[in-house]
Design a protein around this motif. Structure first.
Motif, mmCIF file in Angstrom:
data_model
loop_
_atom_site.group_PDB
_atom_site.id
_atom_site.type_symbol
_atom_site.label_atom_id
_atom_site.label_comp_id
_atom_site.label_asym_id
_atom_site.label_seq_id
_atom_site.Cartn_x
_atom_site.Cartn_y
_atom_site.Cartn_z
ATOM 1 N N LEU A 130 0.839 -1.196 0.000
ATOM 2 C CA LEU A 130 0.000 0.000 0.000
ATOM 3 C C LEU A 130 0.876 1.248 0.000
ATOM 4 N N LEU A 131 1.995 1.169 0.728
ATOM 5 C CA LEU A 131 2.976 2.251 0.758
ATOM 6 C C LEU A 131 4.366 1.629 0.759
ATOM 7 N N GLU A 132 5.309 2.310 0.102
ATOM 8 C CA GLU A 132 6.677 1.798 0.081
ATOM 9 C C GLU A 132 7.662 2.951 -0.089
ATOM 10 N N ARG A 133 8.758 2.846 0.637
ATOM 11 C CA ARG A 133 9.894 3.753 0.446
ATOM 12 C C ARG A 133 11.178 2.914 0.504
ATOM 13 N N GLU A 134 11.969 2.986 -0.539
ATOM 14 C CA GLU A 134 13.259 2.277 -0.601
ATOM 15 C C GLU A 134 13.104 0.808 -0.207
ATOM 16 N N GLN A 154 2.604 3.970 14.343
ATOM 17 C CA GLN A 154 1.229 4.299 14.716
ATOM 18 C C GLN A 154 0.583 5.188 13.666
ATOM 19 N N ARG A 155 1.331 6.175 13.168
ATOM 20 C CA ARG A 155 0.779 7.056 12.132
ATOM 21 C C ARG A 155 0.503 6.287 10.842
ATOM 22 N N LEU A 156 1.359 5.355 10.522
ATOM 23 C CA LEU A 156 1.139 4.533 9.323
ATOM 24 C C LEU A 156 -0.084 3.642 9.500
ATOM 25 N N TYR A 157 -0.259 3.104 10.692
ATOM 26 C CA TYR A 157 -1.447 2.276 10.940
ATOM 27 C C TYR A 157 -2.717 3.123 10.877
#
Length: 311
Positions: free
Chosen positions: A92-96, A301-304
């Motif tokens: 759903l989200l990805e960085r590096e 927590q912010r990502l969740y």
């Protein structure tokens, strides 16, 4: 129409019919080849998956936004990030996601897996002086004690005990143990992962967010108790030598939270703060991985919270 005209007309009809017949044959051949390729894919392709790889089948998610825009808006500064459903094809989200990074004590997920699959949970493992002298005191182990593999896995997953990891490393013939860790990584398709010790103290223990998720998928599917242990607020371990017991308090801030399904912390100066977390939402399981964070629990927590709002 005279005889010549009639003859010319007949010839043109035959030409049209010949072309139509050839086109029909070509279409039939093309359809047959497509059908054959589909059958080949169904019956032959599975043999190309790595031996221990957990095969995922969900559809790729098409996203109308930039991952980096979302991560920036959430104030996520971690150097590596993956947010995804446990067995989905796409994050759903990805960085590096493919960048190598020191994994620190996330190594102990693999150490726990190797010990579980090779020694048996009820096997007693002695605690040596060398194990006790390993950096860190988590677990409060003493030379001469003896604990089951299950209890040492508890110590690794709950308080990240280096002593417990080293005891298993000694019991597993040292280099043979790390060799099994690397062979397991290879069998799971973790091509950018390498382990040099069972604790994660070495900066040479490296992986990527995308490689780590393969290990998480396998453990969650094949040895789920490893993550079940890590969600408890505290666990009890028993020394077989003295017959005494002691409690280990979980160092993971998410432990005891209802929707937390387990995870692992990791930290060294080289790695920064690493964290792997599993959460449930609407009867679905999601993983959140952060590498190189300066505030791993708040960022997770912010990502969740974003995940819940997105879904």
């Amino acid at each position: 129409m005279d005889d010549k005209d009639l003859k010319d007309f007949s010839n043109k009809v035959r030409e049209v019919l010949d072309v139509s017949e050839r086109e029909t044959d070509r279409m039939f051949l093309k359809s047959s080849l497509i059908a054959f390729a589909f059958v080949l894919l169904i019956f032959i392709a599975p043999s190309f998956f790595p031996k221990d790889k957990v095969v995922v089948t969900q559809e790729v998610i098409l996203k109308p936004y930039s991952d980096e825009e979302v991560l920036t808006s959430l104030g996520i500064n971690a150097l590596g990030v993956v947010v995804k459903e446990i067995n989905s094809l796409a994050p759903l989200l990805e960085r590096e996601g493919d960048k190598q990074w020191p994994v620190a004590s996330l190594t102990k997920i693999m150490s726990s897996l190797i010990a579980t699959e090779n020694f048996g949970l009820g096997t007693y493992v002695p605690i040596s002086t060398e194990a006790v002298l390993t950096e860190g005191v988590s677990g409060n182990f003493r030379s001469g004690e003896s604990f089951t593999v299950e209890d040492l896995v508890k110590s690794m997953m709950v308080v990240s005990s280096n002593d417990g990891a080293f005891a298993l490393y000694e019991y597993g013939e040292r280099e043979e143990f790390t060799a099994k860790m690397n062979l397991k990584a290879e069998s799971l398709g973790m091509s950018k992962t390498s382990f040099s010790d069972p604790t994660g103290l070495s900066y040479l223990n490296v992986s990527t967010p995308n490689d780590l998720q393969k290990l998480v998928q396998y453990v969650y599917s094949k040895q789920p108790f490893i993550f079940d242990i890590s969600r408890e607020k505290a666990v009890i371990i028993h020394d077989n030598t003295t017959g005494t017991s002691r409690a280990l308090e979980n160092i993971n801030s998410f432990s005891g939270v209802d929707n937390f399904l387990g995870g692992k912390t990791g930290y060294t100066d080289e790695a920064g703060q690493n964290l792997l977390s599993l959460f449930s939402h609407n009867n679905r399981t999601f993983m959140i991985i952060v590498f190189g964070s300066e505030d791993r629990f708040n960022e997770t927590q912010r990502l969740y919270d974003w995940l819940v709002s997105y879904l």
